[in-house]
Each structure stands twice: as structure tokens, then as C-alpha cells.
Design a protein around this motif. Structure first.
Motif, PDB file in Angstrom:
ATOM      1  N   LEU A 141       0.859  -1.176   0.000  1.00 38.87           N
ATOM      2  CA  LEU A 141       0.000   0.000   0.000  1.00 38.87           C
ATOM      3  C   LEU A 141       0.894   1.223   0.000  1.00 38.87           C
ATOM      4  O   LEU A 141       1.687   1.421   0.915  1.00 38.87           O
ATOM      5  CB  LEU A 141      -0.915   0.000   1.226  1.00 38.87           C
ATOM      6  CG  LEU A 141      -1.811   1.218   1.393  1.00 38.87           C
ATOM      7  CD1 LEU A 141      -2.755   1.374   0.201  1.00 38.87           C
ATOM      8  CD2 LEU A 141      -2.596   1.114   2.687  1.00 38.87           C
ATOM      9  N   CYS A 142       0.790   2.035  -1.038  1.00 38.77           N
ATOM     10  CA  CYS A 142       1.614   3.232  -1.177  1.00 38.77           C
ATOM     11  C   CYS A 142       0.714   4.460  -1.121  1.00 38.77           C
ATOM     12  O   CYS A 142      -0.339   4.499  -1.752  1.00 38.77           O
ATOM     13  CB  CYS A 142       2.365   3.202  -2.498  1.00 38.77           C
ATOM     14  SG  CYS A 142       3.397   1.743  -2.692  1.00 38.77           S
ATOM     15  N   LEU A 143       1.161   5.465  -0.374  1.00 35.58           N
ATOM     16  CA  LEU A 143       0.375   6.682  -0.196  1.00 35.58           C
ATOM     17  C   LEU A 143       1.180   7.901  -0.605  1.00 35.58           C
ATOM     18  O   LEU A 143       2.365   7.990  -0.306  1.00 35.58           O
ATOM     19  CB  LEU A 143      -0.025   6.841   1.274  1.00 35.58           C
ATOM     20  CG  LEU A 143      -0.800   5.701   1.910  1.00 35.58           C
ATOM     21  CD1 LEU A 143      -0.966   5.938   3.402  1.00 35.58           C
ATOM     22  CD2 LEU A 143      -2.145   5.529   1.243  1.00 35.58           C
ATOM     23  N   ALA A 144       0.513   8.833  -1.278  1.00 32.98           N
ATOM     24  CA  ALA A 144       1.078  10.155  -1.556  1.00 32.98           C
ATOM     25  C   ALA A 144       0.262  11.137  -0.728  1.00 32.98           C
ATOM     26  O   ALA A 144      -0.957  11.242  -0.901  1.00 32.98           O
ATOM     27  CB  ALA A 144       0.984  10.484  -3.038  1.00 32.98           C
ATOM     28  N   LEU A 145       0.919  11.829   0.194  1.00 32.22           N
ATOM     29  CA  LEU A 145       0.198  12.678   1.129  1.00 32.22           C
ATOM     30  C   LEU A 145       0.408  14.166   0.894  1.00 32.22           C
ATOM     31  O   LEU A 145      -0.319  14.973   1.452  1.00 32.22           O
ATOM     32  CB  LEU A 145       0.608  12.330   2.566  1.00 32.22           C
ATOM     33  CG  LEU A 145       0.396  10.865   2.963  1.00 32.22           C
ATOM     34  CD1 LEU A 145       0.890  10.622   4.375  1.00 32.22           C
ATOM     35  CD2 LEU A 145      -1.053  10.462   2.806  1.00 32.22           C
ATOM     36  N   LEU A 146       1.377  14.534   0.098  1.00 36.79           N
ATOM     37  CA  LEU A 146       1.598  15.951  -0.219  1.00 36.79           C
ATOM     38  C   LEU A 146       0.873  16.259  -1.520  1.00 36.79           C
ATOM     39  O   LEU A 146       0.962  15.516  -2.484  1.00 36.79           O
ATOM     40  CB  LEU A 146       3.085  16.255  -0.336  1.00 36.79           C
ATOM     41  CG  LEU A 146       3.895  16.021   0.942  1.00 36.79           C
ATOM     42  CD1 LEU A 146       5.365  16.279   0.688  1.00 36.79           C
ATOM     43  CD2 LEU A 146       3.385  16.896   2.068  1.00 36.79           C
ATOM     44  N   GLY A 147       0.172  17.375  -1.542  1.00 37.56           N
ATOM     45  CA  GLY A 147      -0.672  17.654  -2.709  1.00 37.56           C
ATOM     46  C   GLY A 147      -1.956  16.868  -2.565  1.00 37.56           C
ATOM     47  O   GLY A 147      -2.491  16.714  -1.473  1.00 37.56           O
ATOM     48  N   ASN A 148      -2.451  16.330  -3.640  1.00 36.67           N
ATOM     49  CA  ASN A 148      -3.668  15.520  -3.595  1.00 36.67           C
ATOM     50  C   ASN A 148      -3.374  14.156  -2.991  1.00 36.67           C
ATOM     51  O   ASN A 148      -2.339  13.561  -3.263  1.00 36.67           O
ATOM     52  CB  ASN A 148      -4.252  15.340  -4.993  1.00 36.67           C
ATOM     53  CG  ASN A 148      -4.797  16.627  -5.555  1.00 36.67           C
ATOM     54  OD1 ASN A 148      -5.232  17.504  -4.813  1.00 36.67           O
ATOM     55  ND2 ASN A 148      -4.774  16.752  -6.868  1.00 36.67           N
ATOM     56  N   PHE A 149      -4.294  13.657  -2.186  1.00 32.57           N
ATOM     57  CA  PHE A 149      -4.173  12.327  -1.602  1.00 32.57           C
ATOM     58  C   PHE A 149      -4.230  11.298  -2.717  1.00 32.57           C
ATOM     59  O   PHE A 149      -5.056  11.374  -3.618  1.00 32.57           O
ATOM     60  CB  PHE A 149      -5.318  12.088  -0.627  1.00 32.57           C
ATOM     61  CG  PHE A 149      -5.316  10.716  -0.027  1.00 32.57           C
ATOM     62  CD1 PHE A 149      -4.603  10.458   1.127  1.00 32.57           C
ATOM     63  CD2 PHE A 149      -6.027   9.682  -0.612  1.00 32.57           C
ATOM     64  CE1 PHE A 149      -4.599   9.191   1.692  1.00 32.57           C
ATOM     65  CE2 PHE A 149      -6.034   8.413  -0.060  1.00 32.57           C
ATOM     66  CZ  PHE A 149      -5.318   8.173   1.099  1.00 32.57           C
ATOM     67  N   GLU A 150      -3.327  10.331  -2.656  1.00 28.52           N
ATOM     68  CA  GLU A 150      -3.330   9.239  -3.620  1.00 28.52           C
ATOM     69  C   GLU A 150      -2.934   7.962  -2.887  1.00 28.52           C
ATOM     70  O   GLU A 150      -1.976   7.955  -2.123  1.00 28.52           O
ATOM     71  CB  GLU A 150      -2.347   9.503  -4.749  1.00 28.52           C
ATOM     72  CG  GLU A 150      -2.317   8.414  -5.790  1.00 28.52           C
ATOM     73  CD  GLU A 150      -1.256   8.668  -6.854  1.00 28.52           C
ATOM     74  OE1 GLU A 150      -0.598   7.686  -7.240  1.00 28.52           O
ATOM     75  OE2 GLU A 150      -1.078   9.823  -7.265  1.00 28.52           O
ATOM     76  N   ALA A 151      -3.696   6.916  -3.128  1.00 31.33           N
ATOM     77  CA  ALA A 151      -3.375   5.612  -2.551  1.00 31.33           C
ATOM     78  C   ALA A 151      -3.453   4.585  -3.669  1.00 31.33           C
ATOM     79  O   ALA A 151      -4.363   4.607  -4.490  1.00 31.33           O
ATOM     80  CB  ALA A 151      -4.354   5.265  -1.439  1.00 31.33           C
ATOM     81  N   HIS A 152      -2.470   3.713  -3.695  1.00 34.07           N
ATOM     82  CA  HIS A 152      -2.509   2.612  -4.655  1.00 34.07           C
ATOM     83  C   HIS A 152      -1.782   1.411  -4.072  1.00 34.07           C
ATOM     84  O   HIS A 152      -0.989   1.525  -3.150  1.00 34.07           O
ATOM     85  CB  HIS A 152      -1.921   3.021  -6.012  1.00 34.07           C
ATOM     86  CG  HIS A 152      -0.452   3.282  -5.981  1.00 34.07           C
ATOM     87  ND1 HIS A 152       0.071   4.526  -5.715  1.00 34.07           N
ATOM     88  CD2 HIS A 152       0.606   2.468  -6.168  1.00 34.07           C
ATOM     89  CE1 HIS A 152       1.387   4.460  -5.742  1.00 34.07           C
ATOM     90  NE2 HIS A 152       1.740   3.225  -6.013  1.00 34.07           N
TER      91      HIS A 152
END
Length: 91
Positions: free
Chosen positions: A4-15
Motif C-alpha cells: 500500500l503506497c500513499l502520496a500525502l503531499l498535494g492531492n491524496f493518492e493511494a494505490h
């Protein structure tokens, strides 16, 4: 097993990532995104439901906040349930 990878800066993204394959994980609300982000960032500790309720719904009565937390946890579980994953955090 997928990660599970998350991008938390800017728009939230999980994949979920398994080798070269990426599968988006979507949740219905910003509160669900915030809950996932908070739990991932603070994955080194246990979290009390009262504290999570207060953190995300501090402006409503506790009974309503706890109900909202239960609904949001259900949404998060439903989004992740079909997948076998581990959480990956980056320094």
C-alpha cells in the motif's frame, strides 16, 4: 503481496503496488483519506477510537463523532478488503 503506497503531499493518492502493477485504492470521503493518512503516518502506535473521533470530528457531539468514525472505518476496510497488502512507508 502488494504494498500500500500513499502520496500525502498535494492531492491524496493511494494505490497498491505489486511488481510493475499499480491498482488505485479509492475511498468516498476526505475524512476517510485523512484517517488513512493519519494511521499510516502514526503506524508505530495504537490509536483509541475516542481520540480518532475527536481528531476528525471534534466539532460534533461525541456520539455522532463515534458513529462517523465507525462508518469511515467501514469505508476504509471495504476499499482495502479485496487486496492482500502491507503498508510501505518512506523516510
Amino acid at each position: 503481496m502488494a504494498r500500500l503506497c500513499l502520496a500525502l503531499l498535494g492531492n491524496f493518492e493511494a494505490h497498491l503496488r505489486s511488481g510493475m502493477r499499480r491498482v488505485p485504492v479509492t475511498v468516498a470521503t476526505h475524512k476517510a483519506e485523512a484517517l488513512i493518512a493519519y494511521l499510516a503516518v502514526r503506524s508505530d502506535m495504537r490509536h483509541r477510537r475516542d481520540r480518532l473521533s475527536e481528531l476528525l470530528w471534534g466539532d460534533v457531539p461525541m456520539v455522532q463523532a463515534r458513529h462517523s468514525l465507525r462508518q469511515t472505518l467501514s469505508q476504509v476496510r471495504a476499499a482495502l478488503r479485496p487486496h492482500d497488502y502491507v503498508l510501505e512507508t518512506a523516510e
